[in-house]
Scaffold this motif. Structure first.
Motif, PDB file in Angstrom:
ATOM      1  N   ASN A  58     -32.383  -6.096  -1.430  1.00  0.00           N
ATOM      2  CA  ASN A  58     -32.589  -7.443  -1.134  1.00  0.00           C
ATOM      3  C   ASN A  58     -32.139  -8.508   1.143  1.00  0.00           C
ATOM      4  N   CYS A  59     -30.695  -8.126   0.112  1.00  0.00           N
ATOM      5  CA  CYS A  59     -30.488  -8.847   2.044  1.00  0.00           C
ATOM      6  C   CYS A  59     -31.200  -8.056   2.761  1.00  0.00           C
ATOM      7  N   ALA A  60     -31.260  -6.281   2.707  1.00  0.00           N
ATOM      8  CA  ALA A  60     -31.470  -5.759   4.415  1.00  0.00           C
ATOM      9  C   ALA A  60     -33.410  -5.824   4.330  1.00  0.00           C
ATOM     10  N   ASP A  61     -33.917  -6.062   3.191  1.00  0.00           N
ATOM     11  CA  ASP A  61     -34.973  -6.879   3.396  1.00  0.00           C
ATOM     12  C   ASP A  61     -35.214  -8.374   4.260  1.00  0.00           C
ATOM     13  N   ARG A  62     -34.546  -8.998   3.976  1.00  0.00           N
ATOM     14  CA  ARG A  62     -34.920 -10.714   5.020  1.00  0.00           C
ATOM     15  C   ARG A  62     -34.454 -10.197   6.019  1.00  0.00           C
ATOM     16  N   VAL A  63     -33.371  -9.579   6.043  1.00  0.00           N
ATOM     17  CA  VAL A  63     -32.661  -9.460   7.822  1.00  0.00           C
ATOM     18  C   VAL A  63     -34.121  -9.447   8.469  1.00  0.00           C
ATOM     19  N   LYS A  65     -36.724  -8.808   7.927  1.00  0.00           N
ATOM     20  CA  LYS A  65     -38.363  -9.762   7.782  1.00  0.00           C
ATOM     21  C   LYS A  65     -38.064 -10.746   8.675  1.00  0.00           C
ATOM     22  N   GLU A  66     -36.741 -11.454   9.202  1.00  0.00           N
ATOM     23  CA  GLU A  66     -36.573 -12.527   9.702  1.00  0.00           C
ATOM     24  C   GLU A  66     -36.089 -11.779  11.388  1.00  0.00           C
ATOM     25  N   ALA A  67     -35.770 -10.475  11.398  1.00  0.00           N
ATOM     26  CA  ALA A  67     -35.486  -9.478  12.983  1.00  0.00           C
ATOM     27  C   ALA A  67     -36.843  -8.903  13.345  1.00  0.00           C
ATOM     28  N   GLY A  68     -37.687  -8.855  12.601  1.00  0.00           N
ATOM     29  CA  GLY A  68     -39.302  -8.436  13.200  1.00  0.00           C
ATOM     30  C   GLY A  68     -38.212  -6.973  13.309  1.00  0.00           C
ATOM     31  N   ASP A  69     -37.765  -6.464  13.025  1.00  0.00           N
ATOM     32  CA  ASP A  69     -37.219  -5.035  13.485  1.00  0.00           C
ATOM     33  C   ASP A  69     -36.133  -4.482  12.652  1.00  0.00           C
ATOM     34  N   SER A  70     -35.840  -3.228  11.875  1.00  0.00           N
ATOM     35  CA  SER A  70     -35.033  -2.802  11.417  1.00  0.00           C
ATOM     36  C   SER A  70     -33.651  -1.976  12.713  1.00  0.00           C
ATOM     37  N   SER A  71     -33.906  -2.013  13.538  1.00  0.00           N
ATOM     38  CA  SER A  71     -32.717  -1.537  14.011  1.00  0.00           C
ATOM     39  C   SER A  71     -31.421  -1.960  14.316  1.00  0.00           C
ATOM     40  N   PRO A  72     -30.678  -1.832  14.264  1.00  0.00           N
ATOM     41  CA  PRO A  72     -29.497  -2.398  13.569  1.00  0.00           C
ATOM     42  C   PRO A  72     -28.541  -2.578  14.812  1.00  0.00           C
ATOM     43  N   THR A  74     -30.346  -3.854  17.390  1.00  0.00           N
ATOM     44  CA  THR A  74     -31.432  -5.168  17.332  1.00  0.00           C
ATOM     45  C   THR A  74     -31.210  -6.526  16.596  1.00  0.00           C
ATOM     46  N   ILE A  75     -30.728  -6.266  15.470  1.00  0.00           N
ATOM     47  CA  ILE A  75     -30.495  -7.238  14.804  1.00  0.00           C
ATOM     48  C   ILE A  75     -29.079  -7.643  15.230  1.00  0.00           C
ATOM     49  N   VAL A  76     -28.214  -7.224  15.452  1.00  0.00           N
ATOM     50  CA  VAL A  76     -27.052  -7.688  16.199  1.00  0.00           C
ATOM     51  C   VAL A  76     -26.560  -8.308  17.581  1.00  0.00           C
ATOM     52  N   ARG A  77     -28.079  -7.950  18.355  1.00  0.00           N
ATOM     53  CA  ARG A  77     -28.055  -9.165  19.490  1.00  0.00           C
ATOM     54  C   ARG A  77     -28.908 -10.616  19.241  1.00  0.00           C
ATOM     55  N   GLN A  78     -29.536 -10.006  17.568  1.00  0.00           N
ATOM     56  CA  GLN A  78     -30.080 -11.439  17.344  1.00  0.00           C
ATOM     57  C   GLN A  78     -29.402 -12.233  16.877  1.00  0.00           C
ATOM     58  N   LEU A  79     -28.429 -11.757  15.573  1.00  0.00           N
ATOM     59  CA  LEU A  79     -27.578 -12.953  15.012  1.00  0.00           C
ATOM     60  C   LEU A  79     -26.098 -12.702  16.024  1.00  0.00           C
ATOM     61  N   GLY A  80     -26.074 -12.527  17.139  1.00  0.00           N
ATOM     62  CA  GLY A  80     -25.159 -12.342  18.307  1.00  0.00           C
ATOM     63  C   GLY A  80     -23.361 -11.586  17.811  1.00  0.00           C
ATOM     64  N   LEU A  81     -23.536 -10.976  17.602  1.00  0.00           N
ATOM     65  CA  LEU A  81     -22.460 -10.307  16.917  1.00  0.00           C
ATOM     66  C   LEU A  81     -21.807 -10.085  18.388  1.00  0.00           C
ATOM     67  N   GLU A  82     -20.827  -9.493  18.619  1.00  0.00           N
ATOM     68  CA  GLU A  82     -20.477  -8.613  19.646  1.00  0.00           C
ATOM     69  C   GLU A  82     -20.043  -7.346  19.225  1.00  0.00           C
ATOM     70  N   HIS A 144     -23.730  -0.597   7.558  1.00  0.00           N
ATOM     71  CA  HIS A 144     -22.799  -1.759   7.367  1.00  0.00           C
ATOM     72  C   HIS A 144     -21.758  -2.709   7.586  1.00  0.00           C
ATOM     73  N   GLU A 145     -21.149  -2.811   8.662  1.00  0.00           N
ATOM     74  CA  GLU A 145     -20.885  -3.391   9.561  1.00  0.00           C
ATOM     75  C   GLU A 145     -21.279  -5.252   9.647  1.00  0.00           C
ATOM     76  N   ILE A 146     -22.760  -5.160   9.690  1.00  0.00           N
ATOM     77  CA  ILE A 146     -23.893  -6.380   9.534  1.00  0.00           C
ATOM     78  C   ILE A 146     -23.474  -6.852   8.396  1.00  0.00           C
ATOM     79  N   TYR A 147     -23.495  -6.371   7.719  1.00  0.00           N
ATOM     80  CA  TYR A 147     -23.938  -6.472   5.958  1.00  0.00           C
ATOM     81  C   TYR A 147     -22.493  -7.415   5.894  1.00  0.00           C
ATOM     82  N   HIS A 148     -21.041  -7.044   6.432  1.00  0.00           N
ATOM     83  CA  HIS A 148     -20.225  -7.943   6.325  1.00  0.00           C
ATOM     84  C   HIS A 148     -20.640  -8.689   6.418  1.00  0.00           C
ATOM     85  N   TYR A 149     -21.092  -9.032   7.574  1.00  0.00           N
ATOM     86  CA  TYR A 149     -20.954  -9.674   8.158  1.00  0.00           C
ATOM     87  C   TYR A 149     -22.031 -11.784   8.037  1.00  0.00           C
TER      88      TYR A 149
END
Length: 231
Positions: A58-63, A65-72, A74-82, A144-149
């Motif tokens: 469910n968390c993956a579905d939300r992410v 949808k919000e990112a408009g992408d499933s690429s890790p 891309t999601i890292v950049r959008q979340l501002g993760l280093e 997997h690490e995105i989930y932990h964030y």
């Protein structure tokens, strides 16, 4: 057949078998590394596994949808993760391929990935096609690490962190603790859905450990397959 070819053939066989392992088995595998493993009844584990998988998916579905992408990436950049990478070798029997450090850092350990890449390089084209591509593995680890964030940001409400187990009771006192296995199970379910793969990323415990210690990796494989037959 050379020694390296025999190793690769063995890895292919294990990979194919691990692709068939069901979610319940992987959940019990995760629990086997948790210090609460012998405290929690199997019936409760089954419930926790199901809820953790649903949480991750469910968390993956939300992410997505919000990112408009499933690429890790891309999601890292959008979340501002280093994301940082290091070449420290993995030591002992501890299978750590990456780690999340609050508030926003993901560290990828390159050595196991390089060793796996070397195995792929020694494989024939046909053999390599039967193994998991290196980029796919990198994305699974990153997911997997995105989930932990996300888990860290929602610690009070997300199931894998909010669920507690009562470790002891004494008169009117009790001590509740989080269950580490739940975050691992949810994180794998999250990464699997994010990366659109059918198998569980838990199988990386064998694949990425194989070139360090083939005998120990085979023992882990046998443990998982034994669980599959007896759970």
């Amino acid at each position: 057949m050379s020694v390296s070819a025999e190793k690769i053939a063995s890895l292919i066989d294990m990979t194919e078998a691990l692709r068939t392992v069901d979610d319940e088995t992987w959940g019990f595998y995760a629990f086997s590394a948790d210090f609460l493993n012998n405290r929690i009844p199997d019936e409760k584990k089954h419930e926790m596994i199901r809820k953790s998988i649903a949480c991750g998916e469910n968390c993956a579905d939300r992410v997505m949808k919000e990112a408009g992408d499933s690429s890790p990436s891309t999601i890292v950049r959008q979340l501002g993760l280093e994301v940082i990478e290091n070449d420290f070798p993995m030591t002992g029997n501890r299978k750590v391929f990456a780690q999340f450090t609050p508030p926003k850092q993901i560290e990828i350990f390159k050595d196991p990935l390089k060793r796996y890449e070397s195995l792929l390089a020694r494989a024939s084209e046909q053999q390599a096609s039967l193994l998991i591509p290196l980029q796919e593995i990198y994305n699974l680890v990153l997911g997997h690490e995105i989930y932990h964030y996300i888990e860290e940001c929602n610690a009070d409400t997300i199931y894998s962190r909010a669920e507690k187990y009562t470790l002891w009771r004494f008169f009117g006192f009790h001590y509740n603790t989080t269950v580490n296995a739940l975050g691992e199970i949810a994180g794998m379910a999250f990464s699997r859905k994010l990366n659109h793969v059918a198998y569980s990323p838990f199988l990386l415990d064998v694949l990425l450990f194989f070139d360090y210690d083939e005998e120990q990796a085979s023992a882990i494989f046998q443990k998982i397959m034994h669980m599959k037959e007896h759970i």
